[in-house]
Design a protein around this motif. Structure first.
Motif: not given
Length: 262
Positions: A83-84, A86-91, A111-112, A115
């Motif tokens: 999950s973390k 995935n958010i790194v990838s989005l950011n 954020n990157i 996370l």
């Protein structure tokens, strides 16, 4: 002077009766030993069947425990790491967006970094739960010391650990002891609601022995149902691998005392 002697016919009859008596005794002894031997063999076979059944149950418990552990690890990897990341990838994709202000770029980059650091820390925890690096490098005594420190870091339990045994470097056997203590401590905290735990290693009549106690809510140790849980079966199987024995003593609201040899 008259002499009385046993007639030859009567003598033959007596010899026949004596011979018959000895034959009957011999046959009786043969039959007795045959059935005794048969009963001994039957009991030995029954004992072997019980041992095989016990070994099957132990193997089954170990397999179930391994599957549960795999599910837990998979869940941890999915919830904490995937999950973390995935958010790194989005950011990361957001950074390639046009017209980003300097503040927005700094916020996304922050954020990157945060996370990624959390994902790294969680991956270390998962790896540590699989096998403590301290245990692997420095052995059982250091591993248990670290285990106690970890439990104390939660601020919900106080541990008291004492070791009087000079352990060898048999890491395979010691891993079973380490896992038994892990299981007992988890049970004390999760189910027993204990606030204090005591662990001591010492020799008792030349036998390596571990004494474990907590001040939790305890359970009725006379009720065998309380000793049939997955954790208890896992402990039993490990004790068997160690060729040891284990004894639980507990009462409601009086904590638990465990003694096991290895």
């Amino acid at each position: 002077m008259n002499t009385h002697s046993i007639p030859e016919k009567d003598l033959v009859t007596i010899i026949l009766y004596i011979s018959l008596f000895f034959i009957i005794v011999a046959v009786s002894l043969i039959i007795f030993f045959y059935f005794s031997r048969k009963k001994i063999i039957q009991k030995e076979l029954e004992k072997k069947d019980l041992i095989l059944q016990y070994q099957k149950e132990q193997l089954h418990a170990v397999i179930i425990t391994q599957e549960e552990e795999r599910k837990r690890i998979a869940q941890d990897l999915h919830d904490d790491i995937s999950s973390k990341l995935n958010i790194v990838s989005l950011n990361t994709h957001l950074l390639s967006s046009p017209n980003l202000t300097e503040e927005e770029t700094a916020e996304i980059t922050g954020n990157i970094i945060n996370l990624t650091a959390k994902a790294l820390e969680n991956s270390r925890k998962i790896a540590h739960n699989l096998l403590s690096p301290v245990f692997e490098k420095f052995g059982l005594n250091a591993g248990v010391e670290e285990l106690c420190e970890e439990f104390e870091s939660s601020k919900s339990v106080k541990t008291y650990y004492k070791n009087e045994i000079d352990f060898d470097d048999n890491i395979d056997r010691h891993l079973h002891i380490f896992r038994i203590l892990q299981e007992l401590m988890n049970n004390s905290l999760r189910h027993g609601k204990a606030t204090e735990i005591w662990i001591a290693f010492r020799k008792n009549n030349g036998i390596n022995t571990c004494y474990y106690e907590d001040n939790g809510i305890g359970f009725d140790s006379k009720n065998l149902e309380n000793q049939k849980g997955l954790g208890m079966k896992n402990i039993d199987s490990r004790i068997s691998f160690l060729n040891g024995t284990i004894k639980f003593d507990s009462e409601i609201n009086k904590g638990i005392a465990v003694i096991f040899t290895f």
